[in-house]
Motif scaffolding. Structure first.
Motif, PDB file in Angstrom:
ATOM      1  N   ARG A  69      32.752  57.658  74.812  1.00  0.00           N
ATOM      2  CA  ARG A  69      33.963  57.302  76.117  1.00  0.00           C
ATOM      3  C   ARG A  69      35.246  56.588  74.778  1.00  0.00           C
ATOM      4  NH1 ARG A  69      35.880  53.716  79.292  1.00  0.00           N
ATOM      5  NH2 ARG A  69      34.421  52.094  78.569  1.00  0.00           N
ATOM      6  N   TYR A  70      35.159  56.141  73.854  1.00  0.00           N
ATOM      7  CA  TYR A  70      36.017  55.387  73.171  1.00  0.00           C
ATOM      8  C   TYR A  70      35.600  54.679  72.101  1.00  0.00           C
ATOM      9  CZ  TYR A  70      40.259  53.014  73.875  1.00  0.00           C
ATOM     10  OH  TYR A  70      41.936  52.843  73.736  1.00  0.00           O
ATOM     11  N   PHE A  71      36.822  54.583  71.266  1.00  0.00           N
ATOM     12  CA  PHE A  71      36.365  54.088  69.906  1.00  0.00           C
ATOM     13  C   PHE A  71      36.949  52.693  69.491  1.00  0.00           C
ATOM     14  CE2 PHE A  71      36.569  58.792  69.053  1.00  0.00           C
ATOM     15  CZ  PHE A  71      35.129  58.751  68.499  1.00  0.00           C
ATOM     16  N   ILE A  72      36.840  51.683  69.640  1.00  0.00           N
ATOM     17  CA  ILE A  72      37.590  50.205  69.214  1.00  0.00           C
ATOM     18  C   ILE A  72      37.252  50.081  67.698  1.00  0.00           C
ATOM     19  CG2 ILE A  72      37.514  48.371  69.653  1.00  0.00           C
ATOM     20  CD1 ILE A  72      34.900  48.649  71.997  1.00  0.00           C
ATOM     21  N   ASP A  73      38.742  50.173  67.516  1.00  0.00           N
ATOM     22  CA  ASP A  73      38.923  49.663  65.608  1.00  0.00           C
ATOM     23  C   ASP A  73      39.722  48.685  65.944  1.00  0.00           C
ATOM     24  OD1 ASP A  73      41.375  50.143  66.940  1.00  0.00           O
ATOM     25  OD2 ASP A  73      42.126  51.742  65.060  1.00  0.00           O
ATOM     26  N   GLU A  74      39.569  48.335  64.347  1.00  0.00           N
ATOM     27  CA  GLU A  74      40.706  46.600  63.986  1.00  0.00           C
ATOM     28  C   GLU A  74      41.689  46.099  64.864  1.00  0.00           C
ATOM     29  OE1 GLU A  74      39.216  48.820  60.397  1.00  0.00           O
ATOM     30  OE2 GLU A  74      40.344  49.493  61.948  1.00  0.00           O
ATOM     31  N   ASN A  75      41.763  44.904  65.657  1.00  0.00           N
ATOM     32  CA  ASN A  75      42.420  44.109  65.571  1.00  0.00           C
ATOM     33  C   ASN A  75      41.961  45.003  67.671  1.00  0.00           C
ATOM     34  OD1 ASN A  75      43.634  42.848  64.325  1.00  0.00           O
ATOM     35  ND2 ASN A  75      45.114  44.139  63.449  1.00  0.00           N
ATOM     36  N   HIS A  76      41.241  44.846  67.899  1.00  0.00           N
ATOM     37  CA  HIS A  76      40.700  44.808  68.937  1.00  0.00           C
ATOM     38  C   HIS A  76      39.888  43.704  69.428  1.00  0.00           C
ATOM     39  CE1 HIS A  76      42.939  48.558  68.881  1.00  0.00           C
ATOM     40  NE2 HIS A  76      43.240  48.299  70.014  1.00  0.00           N
ATOM     41  N   LEU A  77      40.365  43.406  70.582  1.00  0.00           N
ATOM     42  CA  LEU A  77      39.233  41.963  71.525  1.00  0.00           C
ATOM     43  C   LEU A  77      38.315  42.896  72.536  1.00  0.00           C
ATOM     44  CD1 LEU A  77      39.022  38.984  71.654  1.00  0.00           C
ATOM     45  CD2 LEU A  77      40.687  38.994  74.133  1.00  0.00           C
ATOM     46  N   GLY A 119      47.049  27.790  79.128  1.00  0.00           N
ATOM     47  CA  GLY A 119      48.421  29.066  77.592  1.00  0.00           C
ATOM     48  C   GLY A 119      47.242  29.882  77.178  1.00  0.00           C
ATOM     49  N   TRP A 120      46.154  29.660  77.269  1.00  0.00           N
ATOM     50  CA  TRP A 120      45.136  30.425  76.377  1.00  0.00           C
ATOM     51  C   TRP A 120      44.527  31.429  77.363  1.00  0.00           C
ATOM     52  CZ3 TRP A 120      43.580  31.264  71.814  1.00  0.00           C
ATOM     53  CH2 TRP A 120      42.313  32.505  71.784  1.00  0.00           C
ATOM     54  N   ASP A 121      44.741  31.543  78.655  1.00  0.00           N
ATOM     55  CA  ASP A 121      43.972  32.446  79.731  1.00  0.00           C
ATOM     56  C   ASP A 121      45.160  33.245  79.639  1.00  0.00           C
ATOM     57  OD1 ASP A 121      41.845  32.159  80.164  1.00  0.00           O
ATOM     58  OD2 ASP A 121      42.216  30.891  82.154  1.00  0.00           O
ATOM     59  N   ASN A 122      46.412  33.027  79.482  1.00  0.00           N
ATOM     60  CA  ASN A 122      47.524  34.112  79.968  1.00  0.00           C
ATOM     61  C   ASN A 122      48.116  34.820  78.198  1.00  0.00           C
ATOM     62  OD1 ASN A 122      50.550  34.954  80.829  1.00  0.00           O
ATOM     63  ND2 ASN A 122      51.447  33.530  79.638  1.00  0.00           N
ATOM     64  N   ILE A 123      47.878  34.407  77.216  1.00  0.00           N
ATOM     65  CA  ILE A 123      47.636  34.398  75.246  1.00  0.00           C
ATOM     66  C   ILE A 123      46.464  35.908  76.326  1.00  0.00           C
ATOM     67  CG2 ILE A 123      47.283  34.653  73.152  1.00  0.00           C
ATOM     68  CD1 ILE A 123      48.346  31.174  73.100  1.00  0.00           C
ATOM     69  N   VAL A 124      45.110  35.701  76.603  1.00  0.00           N
ATOM     70  CA  VAL A 124      44.498  36.571  76.178  1.00  0.00           C
ATOM     71  C   VAL A 124      44.937  37.449  77.404  1.00  0.00           C
ATOM     72  CG1 VAL A 124      41.981  37.085  77.588  1.00  0.00           C
ATOM     73  CG2 VAL A 124      42.435  35.247  75.852  1.00  0.00           C
ATOM     74  N   GLN A 125      44.893  36.818  78.604  1.00  0.00           N
ATOM     75  CA  GLN A 125      46.524  38.368  79.118  1.00  0.00           C
ATOM     76  C   GLN A 125      46.653  39.545  78.755  1.00  0.00           C
ATOM     77  OE1 GLN A 125      44.107  39.221  82.604  1.00  0.00           O
ATOM     78  NE2 GLN A 125      46.097  40.157  82.465  1.00  0.00           N
ATOM     79  N   LYS A 130      48.249  44.873  76.704  1.00  0.00           N
ATOM     80  CA  LYS A 130      48.521  45.945  76.086  1.00  0.00           C
ATOM     81  C   LYS A 130      46.943  46.611  75.497  1.00  0.00           C
ATOM     82  CE  LYS A 130      49.209  45.349  70.959  1.00  0.00           C
ATOM     83  NZ  LYS A 130      47.824  45.944  70.459  1.00  0.00           N
ATOM     84  N   HIS A 131      45.826  46.313  75.606  1.00  0.00           N
ATOM     85  CA  HIS A 131      44.788  47.074  74.820  1.00  0.00           C
ATOM     86  C   HIS A 131      44.671  48.441  76.142  1.00  0.00           C
ATOM     87  CE1 HIS A 131      43.737  44.822  72.073  1.00  0.00           C
ATOM     88  NE2 HIS A 131      42.562  44.244  72.456  1.00  0.00           N
ATOM     89  N   HIS A 132      45.002  47.537  77.345  1.00  0.00           N
ATOM     90  CA  HIS A 132      44.569  48.475  78.497  1.00  0.00           C
ATOM     91  C   HIS A 132      45.519  50.067  78.551  1.00  0.00           C
ATOM     92  CE1 HIS A 132      43.542  50.229  82.269  1.00  0.00           C
ATOM     93  NE2 HIS A 132      44.605  49.807  82.710  1.00  0.00           N
ATOM     94  N   SER A 133      46.635  49.418  78.181  1.00  0.00           N
ATOM     95  CA  SER A 133      47.637  50.558  78.182  1.00  0.00           C
ATOM     96  C   SER A 133      46.887  51.261  76.761  1.00  0.00           C
ATOM     97  CB  SER A 133      48.949  49.383  77.632  1.00  0.00           C
ATOM     98  OG  SER A 133      50.302  50.451  77.524  1.00  0.00           O
ATOM     99  N   GLU A 134      47.126  51.042  75.968  1.00  0.00           N
ATOM    100  CA  GLU A 134      47.140  51.626  74.842  1.00  0.00           C
ATOM    101  C   GLU A 134      44.929  52.515  75.250  1.00  0.00           C
ATOM    102  OE1 GLU A 134      45.596  49.612  71.505  1.00  0.00           O
ATOM    103  OE2 GLU A 134      46.960  48.677  71.306  1.00  0.00           O
ATOM    104  N   LYS A 135      44.951  51.923  76.048  1.00  0.00           N
ATOM    105  CA  LYS A 135      43.475  52.877  76.224  1.00  0.00           C
ATOM    106  C   LYS A 135      43.972  54.345  77.460  1.00  0.00           C
ATOM    107  CE  LYS A 135      39.675  50.732  77.506  1.00  0.00           C
ATOM    108  NZ  LYS A 135      38.593  50.714  77.841  1.00  0.00           N
TER     109      LYS A 135
END
Length: 189
Positions: A69-77, A119-125, A130-135
């Protein structure tokens, strides 16, 4: 650990005390090629960030065939579920294609960071957006393209994966047979 902190700092500021808290909660996990990060049907208990390597997301269809379905590489949560509190039991497998290094947090430690750092939740969001847009960008055109266009698009969107991922996995991701992919590769050389 430095890669994770540098990555997070792209999405919001953290002071040294906050960074120290994050580092104190994190562990480094090494996966060998073909080891699972998570398996279908088994509850996921951690959050991960890939610092080295490639992980493949796949499932089995009703014919028992593996479908990438997908590949996950470096710098992905790699989050599990919609919320940290959610008990998440995936229907897919995440398996290391290469040897991998991840920074991982237990769900409780991730929750503690969230409750402590304003602000942690904002950073994670922001990271997840970004990840969702890339996907979406990487997957959206596959439906309307022929095999050659899919492969050329794959090379453009995943330039670092072409030589790191077995052809069988790329073919599965593209929805074509491995022999078709081999013919396509010969044509475009």
């Amino acid at each position: 650990m430095d890669k994770f902190i540098s990555f997070v700092l792209q999405f919001g500021p953290l002071n040294q005390q906050q960074i120290d808290l994050i580092v104190s909660k994190a562990m480094v996990l090494e996966l060998r090629k073909d080891e699972y990060y998570w398996e279908a049907g088994k509850t996921v208990r951690q959050i991960g960030f890939i610092t080295e390597g490639v992980i493949r997301v796949f499932y089995y269809n009703n014919k028992g065939e593996e479908i990438t379905r997908y590949f996950i590489d470096e710098n992905h949560l790699i989050l599990s579920g919609n919320t940290v509190a959610e008990i998440f039991t995936p229907s897919e497998y995440l398996s290391a294609i290469t040897d991998c290094k991840l920074v991982v947090f237990s769900k409780q430690d991730w929750k503690d960071i969230s409750e402590t750092i304003i602000g942690w939740d904002n950073i994670v969001q922001k990271i997840m957006t970004k990840h969702h847009s890339e996907k979406i960008t990487r997957r959206s055109e596959l439906v309307s393209q022929d095999g050659t266009e899919r492969y050329l698009d794959f090379i453009q969107k995943f330039p670092t994966l072409v030589n790191r991922v077995p052809l069988s996995f790329i073919a599965s991701y593209l929805g074509i047979t491995q022999s078709s992919l081999s013919r396509i590769r010969k044509k475009i050389r």
